[in-house]
Design an enzyme around this catalytic site. Structure first.
Site, PDB file in Angstrom:
ATOM      1  N   LYS A 104      -8.878   1.906  -9.235  1.00 19.23           N
ATOM      2  CA  LYS A 104      -8.839   0.684 -10.036  1.00 19.23           C
ATOM      3  C   LYS A 104      -9.192  -0.544  -9.200  1.00 19.23           C
ATOM      4  O   LYS A 104      -9.772  -1.509  -9.713  1.00 19.23           O
ATOM      5  CB  LYS A 104      -7.455   0.515 -10.674  1.00 19.23           C
ATOM      6  CG  LYS A 104      -7.128   1.567 -11.729  1.00 19.23           C
ATOM      7  CD  LYS A 104      -8.113   1.513 -12.888  1.00 19.23           C
ATOM      8  CE  LYS A 104      -7.710   2.429 -14.028  1.00 19.23           C
ATOM      9  NZ  LYS A 104      -8.647   2.354 -15.174  1.00 19.23           N
ATOM     10  N   TYR A 162      -4.963   6.400  -7.890  1.00 22.16           N
ATOM     11  CA  TYR A 162      -5.214   5.571  -9.075  1.00 22.16           C
ATOM     12  C   TYR A 162      -5.473   4.120  -8.675  1.00 22.16           C
ATOM     13  O   TYR A 162      -6.414   3.484  -9.147  1.00 22.16           O
ATOM     14  CB  TYR A 162      -4.004   5.662 -10.000  1.00 22.16           C
ATOM     15  CG  TYR A 162      -4.141   4.925 -11.310  1.00 22.16           C
ATOM     16  CD1 TYR A 162      -4.940   5.430 -12.334  1.00 22.16           C
ATOM     17  CD2 TYR A 162      -3.436   3.749 -11.528  1.00 22.16           C
ATOM     18  CE1 TYR A 162      -5.039   4.773 -13.554  1.00 22.16           C
ATOM     19  CE2 TYR A 162      -3.531   3.083 -12.736  1.00 22.16           C
ATOM     20  CZ  TYR A 162      -4.327   3.596 -13.755  1.00 22.16           C
ATOM     21  OH  TYR A 162      -4.432   2.928 -14.951  1.00 22.16           O
TER      22      TYR A 162
END
Length: 246
Positions: free
Chosen positions: A157, A153
């Site tokens: 990001k 993640y």
């Protein structure tokens, strides 16, 4: 804003839903994107109509290049233009790095990062002709600082930030801006599952002393989409209530 059109990926729930409704209440015409839950998307559509705005529902898995392109084309076909693209769609499955399977890595990267590239590439073609466009990517403070248990993640990001900077440099001269919003802990289904001890620990690191609301993120997105933000380009705005380090 009656002539402006905004497309928000992953807008059937959570932050995306709030962003889409905020645009509708400002008079934007809205393209609502969902992947699986049409019922939730239809509820958003009903609220868009109640706000006096027009909208369309488009099912698309934006992690797939072809479907992302078709999503953009559907919005342009319906409204004749696309002014604002908010790349919000994302997933996460917290897991220590040694336990992340290859398929899970690819799914998180494709949904959170590749989707933004696919949608932005398709959208810029139309914005380029109008010499106007706003691309707003929803990143995360995790993309800036990293976080244990979120390697995939955080990588996605963080990648969004580099992509944002590149789009800003490539197309700023054509009236297209690209910026990123990096939320901290926002009230959501995920934070609702926190126990009291976890919540206290998180709040102790937030200067504001509370979790954020989806409306806090939507307010920054609306600003970045506005004429007042025409000279804001290639920036990352943290919406985290003052999480350290600053």
């Amino acid at each position: 804003m009656q002539e402006r059109v905004a497309l928000v990926t992953g807008s059937s729930r959570g932050i995306g839903r709030t962003i889409a409704l905020s645009f509708a209440r400002r008079g934007y015409q809205v393209v609502i994107n969902y992947h699986r839950n049409r019922e939730q998307a239809e509820e958003v559509m009903a609220e868009v109509n109640a706000a006096g705005s027009r909208g369309i529902l488009v099912r698309a898995d934006v992690s797939q290049a072809g479907e992302a392109r078709e999503l953009i084309e559907a919005g342009v076909k319906e409204f004749g233009r696309l002014d604002v693209l908010v790349n919000n769609a994302g997933i996460n499955h917290d897991q220590l790095m040694l336990r992340i399977q290859d398929e899970e890595w690819e799914r998180v990267i494709n949904t959170n990062l590749s989707s933004t590239f696919y949608c932005s590439r398709a959208a810029v073609k139309h914005m380029f002709k109008k010499r106007f466009g706003r691309i707003i990517n929803i990143s995360s403070v995790v993309g800036i600082s990293g976080n244990a248990g979120q390697a995939h993640y955080a990588a996605a990001k963080s990648g969004l930030l580099g992509l944002t900077y590149s789009i800003a440099r490539e197309y700023g001269s054509r009236g297209i801006t690209a910026n990123a919003v990096a939320p901290g802990y926002i009230e959501s289904d995920m934070t609702a599952s926190l126990n009291a001890e976890q919540r206290r620990h998180i709040l102790s690191g937030i200067a504001a002393g509370r979790l954020g609301k989806p409306e806090d993120v939507a307010a920054v997105v609306l600003f970045l989409a506005s004429a007042e933000a025409s000279y804001v380009n290639g920036q990352v705005i943290r919406v985290d209530g003052g999480m350290g380090p600053f």
